[in-house]
Design a protein around this motif. Structure first.
Motif, PDB file in Angstrom:
ATOM      1  N   TRP A  14       0.833  -1.204   0.000  1.00 39.02           N
ATOM      2  CA  TRP A  14       0.000   0.000   0.000  1.00 39.02           C
ATOM      3  C   TRP A  14       0.865   1.250   0.000  1.00 39.02           C
ATOM      4  CZ3 TRP A  14      -4.968  -0.238  -1.121  1.00 39.02           C
ATOM      5  CH2 TRP A  14      -5.655  -1.434  -0.897  1.00 39.02           C
ATOM      6  N   PHE A  15       0.505   2.183  -0.862  1.00 38.28           N
ATOM      7  CA  PHE A  15       1.166   3.480  -0.951  1.00 38.28           C
ATOM      8  C   PHE A  15       0.243   4.547  -0.391  1.00 38.28           C
ATOM      9  CE2 PHE A  15       1.516   7.377  -3.647  1.00 38.28           C
ATOM     10  CZ  PHE A  15       2.710   7.855  -3.111  1.00 38.28           C
ATOM     11  N   THR A  16       0.734   5.326   0.569  1.00 42.47           N
ATOM     12  CA  THR A  16      -0.044   6.406   1.168  1.00 42.47           C
ATOM     13  C   THR A  16       0.152   7.663   0.344  1.00 42.47           C
ATOM     14  OG1 THR A  16       0.266   5.445   3.368  1.00 42.47           O
ATOM     15  CG2 THR A  16      -0.478   7.729   3.258  1.00 42.47           C
ATOM     16  N   THR A  17      -0.927   8.152  -0.266  1.00 46.29           N
ATOM     17  CA  THR A  17      -0.816   9.274  -1.189  1.00 46.29           C
ATOM     18  C   THR A  17      -0.615  10.616  -0.505  1.00 46.29           C
ATOM     19  OG1 THR A  17      -3.194   9.762  -1.232  1.00 46.29           O
ATOM     20  CG2 THR A  17      -2.391   8.061  -2.752  1.00 46.29           C
ATOM     21  N   GLY A  18      -0.993  10.733   0.769  1.00 43.74           N
ATOM     22  CA  GLY A  18      -0.941  12.020   1.463  1.00 43.74           C
ATOM     23  C   GLY A  18      -2.236  12.789   1.360  1.00 43.74           C
ATOM     24  N   ASP A  19      -3.268  12.157   0.777  1.00 45.41           N
ATOM     25  CA  ASP A  19      -4.567  12.817   0.627  1.00 45.41           C
ATOM     26  C   ASP A  19      -5.528  12.381   1.729  1.00 45.41           C
ATOM     27  OD1 ASP A  19      -4.176  14.238  -1.915  1.00 45.41           O
ATOM     28  OD2 ASP A  19      -3.960  12.226  -2.743  1.00 45.41           O
ATOM     29  N   SER A  20      -6.358  13.320   2.143  1.00 44.46           N
ATOM     30  CA  SER A  20      -7.437  13.019   3.079  1.00 44.46           C
ATOM     31  C   SER A  20      -8.665  12.636   2.257  1.00 44.46           C
ATOM     32  CB  SER A  20      -7.731  14.248   3.936  1.00 44.46           C
ATOM     33  OG  SER A  20      -8.833  14.032   4.775  1.00 44.46           O
TER      34      SER A  20
END
Length: 516
Positions: free
Chosen positions: A381-387
């Motif tokens: 899983w890659f965390t995009t930094g978006d809420s």
């Protein structure tokens, strides 16, 4: 619960061929499909056929080999959007080297910094920029000496060999290099390409430049896999240039950022947008009032999409067959999506958290070009930094960057919620809100506003901002004051630089909530 919180269109991994050179595959595809005589690119008054482009690719590849550029070496491309860029990019891939496009509008210091980060063995640059670099540099003219016989066969590479790297925008820190493989273009075509369904001969135009992952896909990787055509404009496009391109070349697919569409709508010839088959918007959150205005012209032909440099292109799309206003739509196969808390535990459907994507093309980025390209496995899983919020039916709703969230009265405020209200006020084109520490130590919101041309009475608009916010929002979300500015600070991809806004000290310029 996992089935509800994680949505997927993933399929079994394909077996990678031992020789999967992307440049060679694209040329072979054009031969097999009979596209060699078709127009691949339109630039100025010239039409370049697929055959002409690939002939030039072979010659340029031969010239690069003659200069000693070898497999795996990084080649920095400092070229404007042009057929020369496309040819050089594909030539680098053909010899097994790694193409690294750079923003040609950068300041000289930024160009040299990009050169240092890429650690390229050679820079291919326009003559006008050549002196800005410190290392070995050649111009496209220097690469025109080889003939077909010197080109040689394409370098045999596996599909997981790095083909190109793009710089992140630097919104949240120092730029990184995100590497993408020779096989990634197939996944882009399956995902967003399947939604676009570009037709043979159909003409597209991307306002986003090819030194961005988004623009590179729009103008190279997507059309060349479908037999379509793309318009290229070396100069930075403004709304007048873009609308002229649409009219002159019969463009049916347009790619741009929300802020650019806002300027297009203010142009006297904005009705030209109604002729498009598809208008794609990406690069930043699409304000709801702007989406409403665009949908009145385009209806389901407006396609709101989302992706990142790390992923390579769009993995979420709202439309065109199924429209859910204000959302980012659903995840595109072969990618998966989920929303997690700060501990990376999936949250219940409907709750806001951090957006994560898994799929076969994700390269989180490295700080130096000489470092091994970092790639995630398809199940990581890659965390995009978006809420974001993920509904039970798989719809994704975006609320901006996690680090854009402002803390006011001890509570989180998503700026886009407030900004959408403000931009819905007549006479206001753009808005951004940030938290400001007041002299007494209390933190409250300030709104920075860009008005439509010819709009007057800023004090009256300031009153409208507060009144609109007070009628719809909790008190701590209401901006305490308003500042009118000529433009919001943005990076080269069009994203608002909130850290710059937070650093502005403009107490003496604030327009109070009062009367004229």
């Amino acid at each position: 619960m996992t089935d509800i919180l994680t949505h997927s269109g993933a399929a079994p991994a394909e077996t990678a061929p031992a020789d999967a050179n992307l440049a060679a595959r694209l040329e072979q595809l054009a031969r097999e499909k009979g596209w060699l005589e078709r127009t691949a690119y339109l630039q100025g008054t010239h039409r370049y056929s697929y055959g002409e482009v690939y002939d030039r690719v072979r010659r340029t590849a031969g010239a690069l080999r003659a200069l000693g550029v070898g497999r795996g070496e990084r080649v920095l491309l400092a070229l404007p959007d042009s057929v020369t860029f496309v040819v050089t990019f594909l030539a680098v891939l053909r010899i097994g080297a790694v193409a690294v496009p750079v923003n040609t509008f950068f300041h000289a210091d930024e160009l040299r910094s990009s050169e240092e980060i890429a650690e390229a063995s050679i820079v291919v640059s326009d003559a006008a920029l050549r002196e800005e670099f410190r290392g070995r540099t050649v111009t496209p003219r220097d690469l025109t000496e080889a003939d077909d016989d010197s080109a040689g066969a394409p370098e045999p590479v596996p599909s997981d060999a790095p083909a190109f790297a793009v710089f992140t925008s630097g919104t949240t820190g120092a730029p990184r290099l995100c590497f993408h493989d020779h096989g990634d273009a197939r996944h882009f075509d399956r995902a967003i390409g399947g939604v676009l369904s570009l037709r043979q001969g159909e003409v597209s135009y991307s306002v986003s430049r090819m030194y961005f992952a988004y623009g590179l896909g729009n103008s190279v990787l997507l059309p060349l896999q479908r037999g379509a055509s793309a318009v290229l404009t070396p100069e930075r496009a403004d709304e007048t240039i873009a609308l002229s391109v649409l009219q002159r070349h019969g463009v049916s697919v347009l790619y741009a950022q929300p802020s650019f569409y806002a300027r297009l709508l203010a142009h006297p010839d904005a009705q030209v947008l109604g002729r498009l088959r598809l208008a794609l918007v990406a690069g930043e959150t699409l304000p709801r009032p702007l989406e409403d205005r665009l949908r009145r012209i385009l209806g389901p032909r407006l396609l709101n999409i989302c992706g990142t440099s790390e992923i390579g292109h769009a993995v979420l799309a709202n439309g065109p067959d199924e429209i859910h206003p204000y959302s980012l739509g659903r995840i595109l196969p072969p990618y998966r999506v989920r929303v997690v808390d700060d501990a990376e535990v999936p949250v219940p459907a409907g709750e806001v958290g951090r957006l994560q994507i898994a799929g076969p093309t994700i390269g989180p980025g490295v700080r130096r070009g000489s470092l091994p390209p970092h790639r995630l496995a398809p199940d990581e899983w890659f965390t995009t930094g978006d809420s974001a919020r993920l509904d039970e039916d798989g719809l994704v709703w975006l609320f901006g960057r996690v680090d854009d969230i402002e803390i006011v009265a001890g509570a989180n405020v998503h700026p886009t919620e407030v900004e959408d209200l403000i931009t819905g006020i007549a006479g206001i084109r753009e808005a951004a809100v940030v938290a400001v520490r007041r002299p007494g130590g209390v933190t409250s919101l300030r709104a920075y506003v860009v008005t439509e041309p010819g709009t007057g009475r800023p004090a009256a608009l300031a009153k409208a901002v507060r009144a609109t916010a007070e009628a719809a929002l909790t008190s701590y979300k209401v901006p305490e004051d308003v500042e009118f500015v000529d433009a919001l600070p943005r990076n080269s991809t069009g994203k608002i630089l909130r850290r710059v806004l937070r650093g502005w000290n403009t107490e003496d310029k604030v327009v109070p909530d009062g009367t004229d």
